[in-house]
Design an enzyme around this catalytic site. Structure first.
Site, mmCIF file in Angstrom:
data_model
loop_
_atom_site.group_PDB
_atom_site.id
_atom_site.type_symbol
_atom_site.label_atom_id
_atom_site.label_comp_id
_atom_site.label_asym_id
_atom_site.label_seq_id
_atom_site.Cartn_x
_atom_site.Cartn_y
_atom_site.Cartn_z
ATOM 1 N N SER A 266 -26.750 -7.733 37.510
ATOM 2 C CA SER A 266 -26.271 -8.416 38.713
ATOM 3 C C SER A 266 -24.964 -7.795 39.176
ATOM 4 C CB SER A 266 -26.053 -9.891 38.422
ATOM 5 O OG SER A 266 -24.905 -10.032 37.597
ATOM 6 N N LYS A 267 -24.575 -8.226 40.373
ATOM 7 C CA LYS A 267 -23.325 -7.742 40.947
ATOM 8 C C LYS A 267 -22.161 -8.075 40.012
ATOM 9 C CE LYS A 267 -20.917 -9.443 44.631
ATOM 10 N NZ LYS A 267 -19.573 -9.017 44.219
ATOM 11 N N ARG A 268 -22.260 -9.230 39.376
ATOM 12 C CA ARG A 268 -21.181 -9.636 38.474
ATOM 13 C C ARG A 268 -21.005 -8.645 37.311
ATOM 14 N NH1 ARG A 268 -22.709 -14.864 36.864
ATOM 15 N NH2 ARG A 268 -23.636 -15.201 38.902
ATOM 16 N N ASP A 271 -19.001 -5.814 38.605
ATOM 17 C CA ASP A 271 -17.579 -6.191 38.735
ATOM 18 C C ASP A 271 -16.922 -6.233 37.354
ATOM 19 O OD1 ASP A 271 -18.104 -6.448 41.382
ATOM 20 O OD2 ASP A 271 -18.211 -8.638 41.391
ATOM 21 N N GLU A 289 -15.828 -10.562 51.328
ATOM 22 C CA GLU A 289 -15.651 -9.861 50.053
ATOM 23 C C GLU A 289 -16.282 -8.451 50.125
ATOM 24 O OE1 GLU A 289 -17.113 -10.249 45.466
ATOM 25 O OE2 GLU A 289 -17.736 -11.768 46.898
#
Ligand code: GLU
Length: 510
Positions: A266-268, A271, A289
């Site tokens: 995922s994008k998380r 990050d 964002e």
């Protein structure tokens, strides 16, 4: 039956930036189409207007272009034979198909309000039954199977809100062959009466997807694993329409997993671990964002498609670096894995490094020149090109040409402290001074003559090369690692080399 021309489609919903999992789906469709001399179609599935995000469609198109996997057909591509390619623009086409299903007894009108549906869910939950609208529960709801024909007619004429639901057979075994997973069996008892069409004239994903695949002559549906649970309904829809003879083959791709392997990437994760999960930088228009992209992070598109190709597929040999043409030649669905593929950031960087090494120096030089000029510096094209030749093996990203090679353009004022602490002693200024003296009269200033002068200075002072080499590098560049020292000094030129050595001597000595 004559062989149909292969036609595959990438059918994203424009709900945000394209995740690299989606890019991989597009890539596999592209490779499959090219391998079979067929067509790769881009269709935008925007029937759910509540999830529409402005700019997402343009983002998807720009991403595919940047990656070199642009569609043959779709918005702005090809001859538009099956246009429009945005489902919202195809809206008027779907009604007749919903009606066809009602007439054939495969679908029905349902007038239940949100409150009715909630009450049904509560009732079933209380008796511990799976709360879904299905062959059992539908008999207690307000639909054209329970209401009289007249009432249905009146409600529709009155403009009462309705949906059209698929009439799921009660207990039927649906069996289909997935090109990656093999035979898949699902009993319809697990499925529900999905909504196909709404009174606002919008089809849902399921109806639009199947109708469009039929109308666009799709031969293979290659999509993410998350759509596998929808496949039985889609197959039943093909049957209900009587389109079984042209039903596409299905291939559901495995998930792209987090580096740790525990769940979907995922994008998380990006990050958290510092890597992009989107092809291009994306600013979410709702939250403002900004997320990083492969392009802006300095990845080369060829490296990105190469690394994505191997996340879930293997070419059947040990090849890792492949041109797009090689991937096309080798691509087959039976070599796509059933199991999820873990994303590995270091491997991603390795791919980029390999592609950067294979990039023409002139291309790299053009990029480096932009940075040189941005710093108001003026160097010849030959100097910039040679810098690229010397440092390209040392870096992973194009943008590091400048961050790594800055000292080729700006003399250092700081020197690696670790090296100085370890190597600098009372003999160091003497060696540097002698090197300068020996360089000054040189007429032929080449790596070989510089090295000879330096060796002579070492010998004169009784210093071993192994004890001084790194110090020499730090005096010239400020940093502890880099390309061959004497080739670097040759490029700097005599005057600049001497100036740098002198400055290092003055700075470090004090
Ligand atoms: N619109 C679906 C998506 O967003 C497409 C699924 C399919 O390819 O059928 O992924």
């Amino acid at each position: 039956m004559t062989e149909r021309r292969v036609r595959v489609r990438f059918a994203p919903s424009p709900t945000g930036a394209l995740h690299i999992g989606g890019v991989r789906t597009a890539l596999y469709n592209y490779l499959f189409a090219k391998k079979h001399g067929g067509d790769f179609v881009l269709r935008i599935e925007d029937t759910d207007q509540t999830r529409f995000v402005p700019g997402a469609e343009e983002y998807i198109i720009e991403s595919l272009k940047w990656l070199g996997i642009a569609p043959d057909e779709g918005i702005g591509f090809g001859d538009g034979k099956h246009a429009p390619y945005r489902q919202s623009e195809r809206k008027p086409m779907y009604k007749q198909y919903a009606m066809q299903l009602i007439e054939a007894g495969h679908a029905y009108y349902a007038f239940d309000t949100p409150e009715d549906l909630e009450a049904m869910r509560e009732r079933l939950k209380a008796s511990n039954v799976d709360a879904k609208y299905d062959p059992i529960t539908r008999s207690a709801m307000k639909n054209s199977l329970t209401l009289s024909e007249d009432e249905v007619k009146i409600r529709i004429e009155n403009g009462d809100p309705f949906v059209i639901r698929f009439k799921m057979p009660r207990k039927e075994e649906v069996k289909f062959h997935d090109e990656i997973r093999g035979w898949v069996h699902v009993n319809t008892a697990q499925l529900d009466d999905k909504v196909l069409y709404k009174s606002d004239g919008m089809p849902t994903y399921h109806l639009a997807n199947v109708v469009d695949d039929y109308l666009m002559e799709t031969t293979h549906v290659i999509r993410g694993e998350e759509w596998l649970p929808s496949a039985p309904l889609h197959i039943l829809l093909y049957r209900a329409f009587g389109w079984e003879d042209v039903m596409p083959k299905f291939a559901h791709l495995p998930l792209l997993l987090k580096p740790e392997g525990n769940g979907k990437l995922s994008k998380r994760d990006g990050d958290r671990l510092g890597f992009p999960v989107f092809p291009l930088q994306w600013t979410d228009p709702n939250t403002g964002e900004t997320s990083s992209g492969y392009r802006e992070s300095g990845y080369l598109p060829e490296a990105v498609i190469n690394l994505l190709a191997l996340l879930g597929w293997n070419p059947g040999n040990n090849l890792e670096l492949m041109t797009k043409d090689q991937m096309i030649e080798l691509f087959t669905l039976d070599r796509v894995s059933k199991h999820g593929a873990k994303f590995d950031q270091n491997k991603a960087k390795w791919f980029n490094q390999q592609y950067l090494r294979h990039t023409d120096n002139a291309v790299l030089a053009a990029e480096l020149k932009k940075d040189v000029e941005a710093h108001n510096l003026s160097f010849s094209d030959a100097y910039i090109l040679r810098t690229c030749e010397l440092i390209k093996e040392k870096i992973t990203f194009v943008k590091e040409l400048w961050s790594f090679g800055e000292y080729f353009f700006i003399a250092p004022t700081k020197y690696d402290e670790g090296v100085i602490a370890k190597r600098w002693n009372e003999k160091s200024p003497l060696v540097l001074q002698d090197t300068i003296q020996l360089l000054r009269p040189l007429e032929e200033y080449t790596a070989a003559t510089i090295e000879a002068a330096y060796n002579e200075a070492l010998a004169k002072n009784g210093v071993a090369n192994k004890d001084f080499m790194q110090l020499l590098r730090v005096c010239l560049s400020g940093v502890a690692g880099g390309p061959p020292i004497f080739e670097m000094a040759e490029l700097f030129g005599k005057q600049e080399t001497i100036a740098r050595l002198q400055r290092a001597m003055d700075t470090i000595n004090t």
